[in-house]
Scaffold this motif. Sequence first.
Motif, PDB file in Angstrom:
ATOM      1  N   GLN A  20       0.819  -1.208   0.000  1.00 32.40           N
ATOM      2  CA  GLN A  20       0.000   0.000   0.000  1.00 32.40           C
ATOM      3  C   GLN A  20       0.852   1.257   0.000  1.00 32.40           C
ATOM      4  OE1 GLN A  20      -3.384  -0.368  -0.230  1.00 32.40           O
ATOM      5  NE2 GLN A  20      -2.803  -2.527  -0.365  1.00 32.40           N
ATOM      6  N   THR A  21       2.058   1.158   0.606  1.00 35.04           N
ATOM      7  CA  THR A  21       2.808   2.387   0.882  1.00 35.04           C
ATOM      8  C   THR A  21       4.194   2.466   0.237  1.00 35.04           C
ATOM      9  OG1 THR A  21       3.738   1.388   2.873  1.00 35.04           O
ATOM     10  CG2 THR A  21       1.688   2.626   3.130  1.00 35.04           C
ATOM     11  N   LEU A  22       4.745   1.337  -0.177  1.00 37.30           N
ATOM     12  CA  LEU A  22       6.119   1.370  -0.715  1.00 37.30           C
ATOM     13  C   LEU A  22       6.249   2.349  -1.883  1.00 37.30           C
ATOM     14  CD1 LEU A  22       7.446  -2.315  -0.926  1.00 37.30           C
ATOM     15  CD2 LEU A  22       8.291  -0.472   0.537  1.00 37.30           C
ATOM     16  N   GLU A  23       7.355   3.089  -1.909  1.00 36.29           N
ATOM     17  CA  GLU A  23       7.576   4.026  -3.020  1.00 36.29           C
ATOM     18  C   GLU A  23       7.525   3.330  -4.380  1.00 36.29           C
ATOM     19  OE1 GLU A  23      11.364   5.881  -2.303  1.00 36.29           O
ATOM     20  OE2 GLU A  23      10.681   6.617  -0.341  1.00 36.29           O
ATOM     21  N   ARG A  24       8.164   2.173  -4.433  1.00 36.78           N
ATOM     22  CA  ARG A  24       8.210   1.468  -5.714  1.00 36.78           C
ATOM     23  C   ARG A  24       7.133   0.385  -5.756  1.00 36.78           C
ATOM     24  NH1 ARG A  24      13.822   2.263  -7.992  1.00 36.78           N
ATOM     25  NH2 ARG A  24      13.531   0.317  -9.104  1.00 36.78           N
ATOM     26  N   ARG A  25       5.946   0.673  -5.219  1.00 39.86           N
ATOM     27  CA  ARG A  25       4.906  -0.353  -5.095  1.00 39.86           C
ATOM     28  C   ARG A  25       4.416  -0.858  -6.445  1.00 39.86           C
ATOM     29  NH1 ARG A  25       3.014   4.344  -2.781  1.00 39.86           N
ATOM     30  NH2 ARG A  25       1.394   5.465  -3.905  1.00 39.86           N
ATOM     31  N   ALA A  26       4.456  -0.010  -7.467  1.00 38.87           N
ATOM     32  CA  ALA A  26       3.963  -0.473  -8.767  1.00 38.87           C
ATOM     33  C   ALA A  26       4.856  -1.610  -9.283  1.00 38.87           C
ATOM     34  CB  ALA A  26       3.936   0.685  -9.763  1.00 38.87           C
ATOM     35  N   ILE A  27       6.150  -1.399  -9.184  1.00 42.49           N
ATOM     36  CA  ILE A  27       7.098  -2.433  -9.633  1.00 42.49           C
ATOM     37  C   ILE A  27       7.002  -3.665  -8.744  1.00 42.49           C
ATOM     38  CG2 ILE A  27       9.565  -2.979  -9.802  1.00 42.49           C
ATOM     39  CD1 ILE A  27       9.997   0.019 -10.521  1.00 42.49           C
ATOM     40  N   ALA A  28       7.060  -3.436  -7.433  1.00 47.09           N
ATOM     41  CA  ALA A  28       7.063  -4.561  -6.487  1.00 47.09           C
ATOM     42  C   ALA A  28       5.779  -5.386  -6.602  1.00 47.09           C
ATOM     43  CB  ALA A  28       7.254  -4.044  -5.063  1.00 47.09           C
ATOM     44  N   ALA A  29       4.658  -4.704  -6.765  1.00 49.32           N
ATOM     45  CA  ALA A  29       3.391  -5.422  -6.854  1.00 49.32           C
ATOM     46  C   ALA A  29       3.325  -6.270  -8.114  1.00 49.32           C
ATOM     47  CB  ALA A  29       2.219  -4.431  -6.825  1.00 49.32           C
ATOM     48  N   ALA A  30       3.833  -5.740  -9.206  1.00 52.59           N
ATOM     49  CA  ALA A  30       3.818  -6.506 -10.466  1.00 52.59           C
ATOM     50  C   ALA A  30       4.701  -7.746 -10.350  1.00 52.59           C
ATOM     51  CB  ALA A  30       4.288  -5.616 -11.619  1.00 52.59           C
ATOM     52  N   SER A  31       5.879  -7.578  -9.783  1.00 49.01           N
ATOM     53  CA  SER A  31       6.783  -8.718  -9.613  1.00 49.01           C
ATOM     54  C   SER A  31       6.149  -9.786  -8.725  1.00 49.01           C
ATOM     55  CB  SER A  31       8.107  -8.239  -9.002  1.00 49.01           C
ATOM     56  OG  SER A  31       8.772  -9.293  -8.347  1.00 49.01           O
ATOM     57  N   TRP A  32       5.577  -9.339  -7.591  1.00 52.17           N
ATOM     58  CA  TRP A  32       4.960 -10.274  -6.635  1.00 52.17           C
ATOM     59  C   TRP A  32       3.759 -10.981  -7.259  1.00 52.17           C
ATOM     60  CZ3 TRP A  32       5.979 -13.079  -2.710  1.00 52.17           C
ATOM     61  CH2 TRP A  32       5.021 -13.464  -1.771  1.00 52.17           C
ATOM     62  N   ARG A  33       2.954 -10.228  -7.993  1.00 51.28           N
ATOM     63  CA  ARG A  33       1.764 -10.798  -8.632  1.00 51.28           C
ATOM     64  C   ARG A  33       2.150 -11.837  -9.689  1.00 51.28           C
ATOM     65  NH1 ARG A  33      -0.160  -6.378 -11.868  1.00 51.28           N
ATOM     66  NH2 ARG A  33       1.295  -7.257 -13.396  1.00 51.28           N
ATOM     67  N   ASP A  34       3.120 -11.483 -10.518  1.00 56.61           N
ATOM     68  CA  ASP A  34       3.421 -12.343 -11.668  1.00 56.61           C
ATOM     69  C   ASP A  34       4.363 -13.500 -11.343  1.00 56.61           C
ATOM     70  OD1 ASP A  34       1.826 -10.699 -13.146  1.00 56.61           O
ATOM     71  OD2 ASP A  34       3.484  -9.524 -14.005  1.00 56.61           O
ATOM     72  N   PHE A  35       5.306 -13.273 -10.419  1.00 54.43           N
ATOM     73  CA  PHE A  35       6.339 -14.290 -10.210  1.00 54.43           C
ATOM     74  C   PHE A  35       6.521 -14.707  -8.754  1.00 54.43           C
ATOM     75  CE2 PHE A  35       7.638 -11.730 -13.978  1.00 54.43           C
ATOM     76  CZ  PHE A  35       7.374 -12.691 -14.935  1.00 54.43           C
ATOM     77  N   GLY A  36       5.799 -14.071  -7.834  1.00 56.06           N
ATOM     78  CA  GLY A  36       5.934 -14.429  -6.429  1.00 56.06           C
ATOM     79  C   GLY A  36       5.271 -15.766  -6.114  1.00 56.06           C
ATOM     80  N   ALA A  37       5.674 -16.371  -4.995  1.00 51.68           N
ATOM     81  CA  ALA A  37       5.049 -17.627  -4.577  1.00 51.68           C
ATOM     82  C   ALA A  37       5.324 -17.885  -3.107  1.00 51.68           C
ATOM     83  CB  ALA A  37       5.551 -18.801  -5.402  1.00 51.68           C
ATOM     84  N   VAL A  38       4.350 -18.509  -2.473  1.00 52.42           N
ATOM     85  CA  VAL A  38       4.524 -19.025  -1.117  1.00 52.42           C
ATOM     86  C   VAL A  38       4.283 -20.528  -1.202  1.00 52.42           C
ATOM     87  CG1 VAL A  38       3.600 -19.036   1.226  1.00 52.42           C
ATOM     88  CG2 VAL A  38       3.818 -16.872  -0.036  1.00 52.42           C
ATOM     89  N   ILE A  39       5.233 -21.284  -0.710  1.00 48.19           N
ATOM     90  CA  ILE A  39       5.164 -22.739  -0.836  1.00 48.19           C
ATOM     91  C   ILE A  39       5.203 -23.356   0.566  1.00 48.19           C
ATOM     92  CG2 ILE A  39       6.283 -24.807  -1.770  1.00 48.19           C
ATOM     93  CD1 ILE A  39       7.594 -22.956  -3.887  1.00 48.19           C
ATOM     94  N   ILE A  40       4.191 -24.151   0.858  1.00 45.65           N
ATOM     95  CA  ILE A  40       4.128 -24.821   2.154  1.00 45.65           C
ATOM     96  C   ILE A  40       4.753 -26.215   2.023  1.00 45.65           C
ATOM     97  CG2 ILE A  40       2.627 -25.461   4.082  1.00 45.65           C
ATOM     98  CD1 ILE A  40       2.542 -22.452   3.165  1.00 45.65           C
ATOM     99  N   VAL A  41       5.706 -26.509   2.901  1.00 43.19           N
ATOM    100  CA  VAL A  41       6.368 -27.822   2.869  1.00 43.19           C
ATOM    101  C   VAL A  41       6.129 -28.534   4.199  1.00 43.19           C
ATOM    102  CG1 VAL A  41       8.168 -27.208   1.220  1.00 43.19           C
ATOM    103  CG2 VAL A  41       8.527 -26.750   3.655  1.00 43.19           C
ATOM    104  N   LYS A  42       6.379 -29.839   4.174  1.00 48.29           N
ATOM    105  CA  LYS A  42       6.111 -30.570   5.420  1.00 48.29           C
ATOM    106  C   LYS A  42       7.280 -30.466   6.396  1.00 48.29           C
ATOM    107  CE  LYS A  42       7.376 -35.398   4.294  1.00 48.29           C
ATOM    108  NZ  LYS A  42       8.013 -35.333   2.968  1.00 48.29           N
ATOM    109  N   ASP A  43       8.499 -30.296   5.863  1.00 46.92           N
ATOM    110  CA  ASP A  43       9.642 -30.118   6.769  1.00 46.92           C
ATOM    111  C   ASP A  43      10.786 -29.418   6.037  1.00 46.92           C
ATOM    112  OD1 ASP A  43      10.793 -32.058   5.132  1.00 46.92           O
ATOM    113  OD2 ASP A  43      10.291 -33.684   6.506  1.00 46.92           O
ATOM    114  N   LEU A  44      11.842 -29.114   6.769  1.00 42.17           N
ATOM    115  CA  LEU A  44      12.953 -28.358   6.180  1.00 42.17           C
ATOM    116  C   LEU A  44      13.750 -29.193   5.187  1.00 42.17           C
ATOM    117  CD1 LEU A  44      14.152 -26.296   9.276  1.00 42.17           C
ATOM    118  CD2 LEU A  44      12.741 -25.553   7.334  1.00 42.17           C
TER     119      LEU A  44
END
Lengths: 433, 433
Positions: A290-314
């Motif tokens: 919502q507030t980052l100066e470069r939010r347009a860039i960061a949001a696009a990167s996170w939307r297009d290529f970001g990921a959160v992956i849940i694993v069972k262990d390390l």
Amino acid sequence: MPVFLNTAELDFESHFTALLTAKREDSPDVDDTVAGIIADVRARGDAAVLELTSKFDRLDLSSDQLRFTEAEIESECAKVPEDEVRALEQAAQRIRAYHVRQMPEDASWTDPEGATLGWRWTAVSAAGLYVPGGLASYPSSVLMNAVPAKVAGVERLAICVPTPDGVANPAVLLAARIAGVDEIYRIGGAQAIAALAYGTETIAPVDKITGPGNAFVAAAKRRVFGKVGIDMIAGPSEILVIADGDNDPDWIALDLMSQAEHDESAQSLLITTDADFGKAVMQAVDARLQTLERRAIAAASWRDFGAVIIVKDLEEAAALSNRIAPEHLELCVAEPDKLAEKCIHAGAIFLGAWTPEAIGDYVGGPNHVLPTARSARFSSGLSVMDFVKRTTMARMTPEALQAVGPAAETLARSESLEAHGLSVSARLEKLNR
Amino acid sequence: MPVFLNTAELDFESHFTALLTAKREDSPDVDDTVAGIIADVRARGDAAVLELTSKFDRLDLSSDQLRFTEAEIESECAKVPEDEVRALEQAAQRIRAYHVRQMPEDASWTDPEGATLGWRWTAVSAAGLYVPGGLASYPSSVLMNAVPAKVAGVERLAICVPTPDGVANPAVLLAARIAGVDEIYRIGGAQAIAALAYGTETIAPVDKITGPGNAFVAAAKRRVFGKVGIDMIAGPSEILVIADGDNDPDWIALDLMSQAEHDESAQSLLITTDADFGKAVMQAVDARLQTLERRAIAAASWRDFGAVIIVKDLEEAAALSNRIAPEHLELCVAEPDKLAEKCIHAGAIFLGAWTPEAIGDYVGGPNHVLPTARSARFSSGLSVMDFVKRTTMARMTPEALQAVGPAAETLARSESLEAHGLSVSARLEKLNR
């Protein structure tokens, strides 16, 4: 929305493969243009460089203005605020202290046959460093390239940095001065790479060119490779954070965003053993966006290529990490050293939650020029090693030649390389006479 | 006739520059063909490889025949004469003993601020080695590529070697077995490089590809670079001998011819302080060219690219050598170590007249894959380093972050990378709360 995956789900493998193979960068094909620019600089030297600088940087220079004078550097450096001066000096000192330890050692020994063998390292004589102009003109990158070169013993280190409309970045010039750079030219683009590789009336050629740049610079580096050495052609930045549930979601969100804000093609990944924590990080990212100066860039990167992956262990996290071979790997877990042992493909590892990746970009000491796009499987970040080369040494005695020469004769014969064998046997004959 | 130059003559500089810049290799432009082959192998896997093998090697195989079985390797190896077996084993042992010493060491230390820094080396997981078929199918090259890979700890080492008309080179298979190669495929050309880089149903992809090859192989290596790591693209071989008058002209002639016989594009140079000796070497070369098996090749190389250069002293010889940056440098002088100190750009140095370059090709211990075409100014020969990569490590403590974090925040702000700075300040805030 970034993808939210769980290794326990049936379709995980196909989603993960898609993530691994996503084409993040769409490089324009500028190769023909670049080939023309290089040929022009080779043919016409300064005149071509001056014309192209007028055209692309809207800056009319004469040959004797290509290089910054000491007085110009001095006056630009004076514009840098005091806290930035101190920060650059601290960063340079820490980068130097780290890279000094990378200097490889010469070796020489005599083996049981009496042959004296070994190797010797020597510095590249002259190196050129490209520094982009405009938004991506980073003084920290000047330090990360120039300090290792000077630690290696490069005698002549030249920088090319474009100054569109005549505007220089004072912090870039200061970083160059702190790092001990010898020459600074106010030119950029493919014409700068061509000038460094082939030389002009004003700019002497170098042996090695490093540093980041746009598509024109990258294409030019590829083209001059062979004539000179180059460093890697870096792709968009990446971070993988492996975190357990015992972390502050906001810290991890900021670490992810510190890559995402670089570039819409950057990739920020989180692998966690705790699904709730993974969701909390996603919420924290949304809040920060919502507030980052470069939010347009960061949001696009996170939307297009970001990921959160849940694993069972390390264990599973390490296995996925090795398939990703990330540029930056942050291990925010209770025993980061133990996990690091299992993560065998990574450009740089940041151990524990007190080590945000951004420390490595500036003041950690290790280099921030690191292998991207899964190339950590086979390559390393920039280092002193990029500015030295090894000469192998061998010295036979008559006795050593008698001990190993016959095998060389045999192999030369089997490879039908008669003169190879004769060069040994002519010597052995003298000994056996 | 090779050129006969004297630094004392007025037109020396222009002749020497011509020698340095002579275009020796005329690579056919096969890039489009190669691009098609790679795309085909990526799309159709084994089927494409099998078709191309049938077309280029006149060999019809099925998928399960792509790889040599243990029994096939065994039966080929049994064909190698006993003296060659012993020579290959001695060579492998010496190459291994030399390269074991190249293994770089991990490092870890804690600095005054409390940050623990360092790096860790790990092996490339899987490597592929290309071995040409036909005349240039050299078992010694198998050893020079495979031994360093195995010393580095590469777990999976695959060889591709074409067997035109189904004919294998038994010594190549034996060298592979001695070096500990894990898989051998009977395929060649750009299709082999594509299979190694992208994998097929039968051949798992590798992370790094090394080894020499023809224009198709070289173009394919260039194209897959980035997807995998590659070694250098080697040009034609070169030798520079620096000799005083106190040498046997025939020995030096044979050393020059041992490069010239490789290839019509090879270059053999002699620099000597003794004009009469230089002439005697030229006569000795002419005599040897009467009888050498590969005299047609050697004579063409010597005629087109050979040179004898008379200098006033060894100081001048070293200066010229540094401009040449030779692949192989042989120092046949009274004090070779002293002269070697002044020769700072060379792939490999052979010290003293008892060390013919051919020793380095087979049994010296150092690698024979060396930088050509003046690239010794900025690059090194093949080594264990080509099969390992470095991961940098950093671990901050809260105290270390307090000491260096503010500088990172300052630099992040100056580079307009807000999230970088916030990732540090969020942590510092917690400490200062």
